[in-house]
Design a protein around this motif. Sequence first.
Motif, mmCIF file in Angstrom:
data_model
loop_
_atom_site.group_PDB
_atom_site.id
_atom_site.type_symbol
_atom_site.label_atom_id
_atom_site.label_comp_id
_atom_site.label_asym_id
_atom_site.label_seq_id
_atom_site.Cartn_x
_atom_site.Cartn_y
_atom_site.Cartn_z
ATOM 1 N N LEU A 35 -15.139 4.106 -6.236
ATOM 2 C CA LEU A 35 -13.922 3.772 -5.509
ATOM 3 C C LEU A 35 -13.435 4.946 -4.694
ATOM 4 O O LEU A 35 -13.417 6.080 -5.165
ATOM 5 C CB LEU A 35 -12.824 3.351 -6.490
ATOM 6 C CG LEU A 35 -13.090 2.078 -7.289
ATOM 7 C CD1 LEU A 35 -12.215 2.031 -8.534
ATOM 8 C CD2 LEU A 35 -12.842 0.853 -6.422
ATOM 9 N N GLU A 37 -12.331 -1.431 -1.687
ATOM 10 C CA GLU A 37 -12.932 -2.440 -2.546
ATOM 11 C C GLU A 37 -14.059 -1.881 -3.407
ATOM 12 O O GLU A 37 -14.502 -2.520 -4.346
ATOM 13 C CB GLU A 37 -13.468 -3.594 -1.701
ATOM 14 C CG GLU A 37 -12.367 -4.456 -1.074
ATOM 15 C CD GLU A 37 -11.558 -5.172 -2.134
ATOM 16 O OE1 GLU A 37 -10.314 -5.166 -2.040
ATOM 17 O OE2 GLU A 37 -12.167 -5.755 -3.063
ATOM 18 N N GLY A 38 -14.522 -0.688 -3.080
ATOM 19 C CA GLY A 38 -15.541 -0.061 -3.901
ATOM 20 C C GLY A 38 -16.968 -0.322 -3.449
ATOM 21 O O GLY A 38 -17.241 -1.264 -2.693
ATOM 22 N N GLY A 56 -11.817 -3.805 -5.869
ATOM 23 C CA GLY A 56 -10.974 -2.631 -5.749
ATOM 24 C C GLY A 56 -9.631 -2.802 -6.437
ATOM 25 O O GLY A 56 -9.300 -3.874 -6.947
#
Lengths: 114, 112
Positions: free
Chosen positions: A90, A107-108, B42
């Motif tokens: 992240l 969002e990673g 996320g």
Amino acid sequence: DAGVTQSPTHLIKTRGQQVTLRCSPKSGHDTVSWYQQALGQGPQFIFQYYEEEERQRGNFPDRFSGHQFPNYSSELNVNALLLGDSALYLCASSPTGGATGELFFGEGSRLTVL
Amino acid sequence: SQELEQSPQSLIVQEGKNLTINCTSSKTLYGLYWYKQKYGEGLIFLMMLQKGGEEKSHEKITAKLDEKKQQSSLHITASQPSHAGIYLCGARHSGGYQKVTFGTGTKLQVIP
């Protein structure tokens, strides 16, 4: 107004390979932090970049390195990948050098090491 | 992180019920964050608390900071299936730009 964007979203590597993950901070943000989140765990701080320099570092080996560019975007590099590096990576950005406390995440990038 | 403990670890509630998630720090708090995360995605920023006694609300979610007890609570009123996810608290244990340390999260399921 685009938020924090990361790429790629998913990737698969094999042990010993190297990987580069990318992050563009939210508009107006100049500080980028990277976190690693293993399954079922909270995010773990890797390092933070400000003014193109690493300002803080968590408890991660030197295989983890990064870079920040003049446009504030950042890269995370991991060398000699291990199975245990499989995780969600992240990126988070902050404004004004992180002084205001705001911290927004992307969002990673999901990394799987086989 | 042992510096930050969340409870409960998981929670299943009926739609319409209220619930509370707690976050306790072993160190002095300089800032406390609440995020929501859908599986594998996320972190969505909910609220940031910085002053003792501070309370903030966002829709049906309210968070409070008890600086003396080094604790924060997140309260959801009249829960809905859209509230389901993992709630993470994060803390700054120093001033300025210092890193945020996270708890392990509370997994919330809301049954229709």
